[in-house]
Design a protein around this motif. Structure first.
Motif, PDB file in Angstrom:
ATOM      1  N   LYS A 381       4.479 -40.690 -45.069  1.00  0.00           N
ATOM      2  CA  LYS A 381       5.757 -40.168 -45.715  1.00  0.00           C
ATOM      3  C   LYS A 381       6.719 -39.954 -44.486  1.00  0.00           C
ATOM      4  N   ILE A 382       7.946 -40.693 -44.668  1.00  0.00           N
ATOM      5  CA  ILE A 382       8.910 -40.452 -43.622  1.00  0.00           C
ATOM      6  C   ILE A 382      10.076 -39.682 -44.213  1.00  0.00           C
ATOM      7  N   GLY A 383      10.631 -38.584 -43.449  1.00  0.00           N
ATOM      8  CA  GLY A 383      11.681 -38.057 -44.130  1.00  0.00           C
ATOM      9  C   GLY A 383      12.869 -38.153 -43.207  1.00  0.00           C
ATOM     10  N   LEU A 384      14.123 -38.644 -43.820  1.00  0.00           N
ATOM     11  CA  LEU A 384      15.470 -39.048 -43.286  1.00  0.00           C
ATOM     12  C   LEU A 384      16.357 -37.845 -43.437  1.00  0.00           C
ATOM     13  N   VAL A 385      16.867 -37.212 -42.400  1.00  0.00           N
ATOM     14  CA  VAL A 385      17.847 -36.346 -42.382  1.00  0.00           C
ATOM     15  C   VAL A 385      19.090 -37.187 -42.278  1.00  0.00           C
ATOM     16  N   GLY A 386      20.210 -37.255 -43.394  1.00  0.00           N
ATOM     17  CA  GLY A 386      21.238 -38.214 -43.200  1.00  0.00           C
ATOM     18  C   GLY A 386      20.936 -39.457 -43.628  1.00  0.00           C
ATOM     19  N   TYR A 387      21.635 -39.748 -44.891  1.00  0.00           N
ATOM     20  CA  TYR A 387      21.356 -41.179 -45.736  1.00  0.00           C
ATOM     21  C   TYR A 387      22.526 -41.968 -45.514  1.00  0.00           C
ATOM     22  N   GLY A 388      23.157 -42.121 -44.339  1.00  0.00           N
ATOM     23  CA  GLY A 388      24.421 -42.960 -44.120  1.00  0.00           C
ATOM     24  C   GLY A 388      23.880 -44.332 -43.933  1.00  0.00           C
ATOM     25  N   ASN A 389      24.763 -45.053 -42.816  1.00  0.00           N
ATOM     26  CA  ASN A 389      24.708 -46.381 -42.815  1.00  0.00           C
ATOM     27  C   ASN A 389      23.074 -46.481 -41.813  1.00  0.00           C
ATOM     28  N   ILE A 390      22.848 -45.768 -41.045  1.00  0.00           N
ATOM     29  CA  ILE A 390      21.576 -45.904 -40.321  1.00  0.00           C
ATOM     30  C   ILE A 390      20.574 -45.504 -41.296  1.00  0.00           C
ATOM     31  N   GLY A 391      20.477 -44.130 -41.860  1.00  0.00           N
ATOM     32  CA  GLY A 391      19.311 -43.687 -42.675  1.00  0.00           C
ATOM     33  C   GLY A 391      19.188 -44.819 -43.610  1.00  0.00           C
ATOM     34  N   THR A 392      20.021 -45.304 -44.248  1.00  0.00           N
ATOM     35  CA  THR A 392      19.809 -46.216 -45.524  1.00  0.00           C
ATOM     36  C   THR A 392      19.038 -47.481 -45.165  1.00  0.00           C
ATOM     37  N   GLN A 393      19.340 -47.898 -43.862  1.00  0.00           N
ATOM     38  CA  GLN A 393      18.726 -49.231 -43.455  1.00  0.00           C
ATOM     39  C   GLN A 393      17.169 -48.821 -43.053  1.00  0.00           C
TER      40      GLN A 393
END
Ligand code: NAI
Length: 637
Positions: A381-393
């Motif tokens: 499981k990966i947890g992304l903090v911030g789902y902007g330009n980079i997070g979404t890619q």
């Protein structure tokens, strides 16, 4: 609005090689004919040398032609290849002004010491008929090999252009556009009234010194003479200064449109910038040059219209001062995001396999083959903090690699694919095997990951920060690594980073096991630089050519339709009440037909664009400029 319109009848004599096209036809014919020949380089250089000497007046023309053709083992098929090549090498400003050439084909003559064999098909593409071309002709043998040229043709002789022009006995005014001394000779001999040295492709001092006008493009020629043209104001009059060795793609983008471009390798300090910014309308810089109030206040900066930051950050630019002066600033917010994404994924794999430690041991001669503590990333499981330009890619790519994606963002973001939104950091950290930070660098994000946040994470988590240094409390991270809570970490950004490569990197993370440290290179790839080199000029050109400010970081944002069959008046002003009314009052007073009007304001600045029918009185322009609180005014047509 045109001035200076030349007397009729007017004949415009245009040279071909290095003027109508960017290259010298005979040099290129040699290159094509000698392809695969071991002596290609040597013979082509020899031919170029003779061409140059001839052009500069240092070689008798008849000798130069004889010697070059003698060196040329070419045939008809080579000439055909040359024609195709030359059609792609028509000078940029000629291509831009094809309408002018077509509309004025009757009064244009191509007079060249080159060869009709390749000139006619190229100029015909631009609307000029074969009987308006005066040039030499090759002679061929039965197999189609070039054996020489028609020596009876006046243009094969010394002073050939002069002799030919005498034979034509043209009436009325004659302008000559060319890059060589033989073009100037037409003016010297009194057969032409004005000689325009054309420097878009080559500039020869012996020629420019003698010219009535030096024209860096056909646009400039048309502008000087009040003739119809593609550019309302020639781009060759607009100076572009690019600093810090921005990508060559940027230089070509501006050059292709005919701007006067200067590229400097290094950054400039305040005083140097004040000096170099004189007469500059478009400035491009990266992170090491500061555009300060002091620079902007200086009269040298008075022409500045827009600034491109060839990077993400714009802290180095005084955005507010730029706005006050009506200077739009653009940056490249997405161009390097893919590079960050790829590195993040790579680092995750490296960390879960303990590759750095293993590699370091191998370099010391230690063979430690074992599967212990090595894992695949698939199924984790990966947890992304911030789902902007980079997070979404990362979300999309991680999912393709078989990871389960979770994210937390302070803004309600649409989850891509099967990614799942978490309501809080605590929820996210409670389930993630990998945590990757991709928040922006706002002040309030300082130390958002500290002791408490680490305590929410699962044991043996893999932790990545490629966002901003101040986001993570470093002592808390060090503690989490030492305690085993964080099993591996990759950090690319730090609260304090060395300003130059000569400075030492000082940080408590140095020397810890399974910690990969990189010097803020997440976004630093050749591709990212090239993307930035294309993205930023495109924004600046849209602003210059069309008025659009979409994507500007300090300006009211307007995305405008293309300008068609209208004149566009752009009015930038301080945002005080009543300006729009005053602008429209001027239009009403002169009965101007408004085709479209667009308005956008920020707290400080207003930007009004009005497209109007082409016929109107020049008085309007003056009145619009005189409206109180006007910052800048310009027109496009
Ligand atoms: P972005 O602005 O598109 O996305 C940032 C996201 O983080 C936004 O969706 C925002 O709502 C969210 N966010 C902000 N504060 C938050 C918080 N406290 N908690 C949760 N979400 C929060 O930015 P982009 O382009 O994705 O870049 C992300 C980061 O990567 C930036 O800090 C940028 O400076 C950095 N970066 C680093 C590079 C490097 O060389 N290492 C290169 C390029 C960008």
């Amino acid at each position: 609005m045109m001035s200076n319109i030349p007397a009729d009848p007017l004949t415009i004599v245009i040279d071909f090689d290095s003027t109508f096209t960017k290259v010298e036809g005979l040099d290129e014919l040699a290159r094509i004919a000698l392809q695969g020949n071991p002596k290609q380089q040597e013979i082509v250089s020899k031919i170029r040398e003779i061409t140059d000497k001839g052009m500069a007046g240092e070689y008798l023309f008849s000798d130069s032609l004889r010697d070059r053709v003698a060196l040329l083992p070419a045939n008809r098929s080579h000439v055909d290849q040359l024609i195709t090549f030359l059609k792609g090498k028509i000078s940029d400003s000629f291509q831009r002004n094809k309408d002018f050439l077509e509309e004025n084909a009757d009064r244009i003559l191509i007079i060249s010491s080159g060869f009709k064999d390749f000139i006619v098909p190229v100029v015909e593409e631009m609307g000029i008929a074969a009987d308006h071309v005066y040039a030499n002709t090759f002679t061929y043998d039965a197999e189609g090999n070039i054996t020489g040229y028609d020596q009876a043709n006046l243009l094969s002789q010394d002073k050939g252009k002069v002799k030919l022009m005498q034979s034509l006995a043209l009436e009325g005014e004659v302008f000559v556009i060319g890059d060589g001394i033989t073009d100037y000779e037409l003016r010297e001999s009194g057969l032409a009234n004005t000689f325009f040295a054309f420097t878009e492709n080559v500039s020869r001092k012996a020629v420019t010194d003698k010219a009535d006008y030096v024209v860096p493009s056909l646009d400039e020629f048309l502008y000087i003479n009040g003739l119809s043209r593609a550019q309302s104001y020639p781009k060759s009059r607009i100076k572009v200064l690019l600093l810090e060795n921005v990508h060559p793609a940027a230089v070509s983008a501006f050059k292709k449109e005919g701007f006067q471009v200067e590229l400097l390798k290094g950054a400039l300090d305040e005083n140097e910038l004040i000096e170099k910014i004189k007469d500059v309308s478009i400035l491009g810089l990266r992170s090491k040059t500061s555009l300060t109030k002091k620079v902007l206040d200086h009269p040298n900066a008075s022409r500045l219209m827009c600034v491109g930051a060839f990077c993400i950050g714009t802290n180095q630019i005084d955005l507010a001062e730029c706005e006050t002066r009506g200077i739009a600033v653009f940056n490249a917010p997405y161009s390097n995001t893919r590079s960050v994404v790829e590195l993040s994924i790579g680092l995750m794999v490296m960390l879960t396999r303990d590759i750095f430690e293993k590699s370091t041991k191998m370099h010391a001669g230690i063979w430690d083959k074992s599967a212990k503590n090595s894992y695949e990333i698939r199924g984790k499981k990966i947890g992304l903090v911030g789902y902007g330009n980079i997070g979404t890619q990362i979300s999309v790519i991680a999912e393709a690699l078989g990871l389960e994606v979770y994210f937390y963002d302070i803004v309600d973001k649409l989850a891509l694919g099967n990614a799942k939104k978490c309501k809080s950091l605590k929820e996210l950290f409670g389930l993630a095997d990998f945590i990757s930070l991709h928040v922006d660098g706002r002040k309030s994000n300082t130390n958002i990951i500290g002791t408490q946040e680490f305590s929410w994470m699962k044991d043996h988590v893999i932790f990545l920060n490629l966002s901003r240094g101040h986001v993570v409390d470093i002592p808390a991270l060090v503690h989490a690594i030492k305690s085993g809570k964080v099993w591996g970490a990759a950090v690319d950004v730090f609260p304090v980073e060395p300003k130059t490569n000569d400075e030492e990197f000082i940080n408590e993370l140095r020397g810890l096991p399974n910690v990969i440290l990189t010097p803020h290179i997440g976004g630093s790839t050749e591709e990212a630089q090239a993307n930035i080199g294309e993205f930023v000029p495109a924004k600046l050109l849209q602003f210059i050519n069309n008025g659009s400010t979409y994507g500007s970081v300090n300006f009211p944002e307007l995305q405008l339709p293309p300008l068609e069959d209208a004149h566009r008046l752009l009015h930038i002003h301080h945002n005080v009440p009543g300006i729009l009314a005053q602008i429209n009052h001027v239009f009403a007073k002169y009965h101007v037909n408004i085709i479209g009007q667009y308005l956008k304001t920020t707290e400080k600045t207003g930007y009004v664009i009005t497209d109007v029918a082409k016929e109107y009185s020049e008085e309007i322009v003056n009145e619009l400029k005189l409206i109180n609180d006007t910052i800048k005014f310009r027109m496009l047509y």
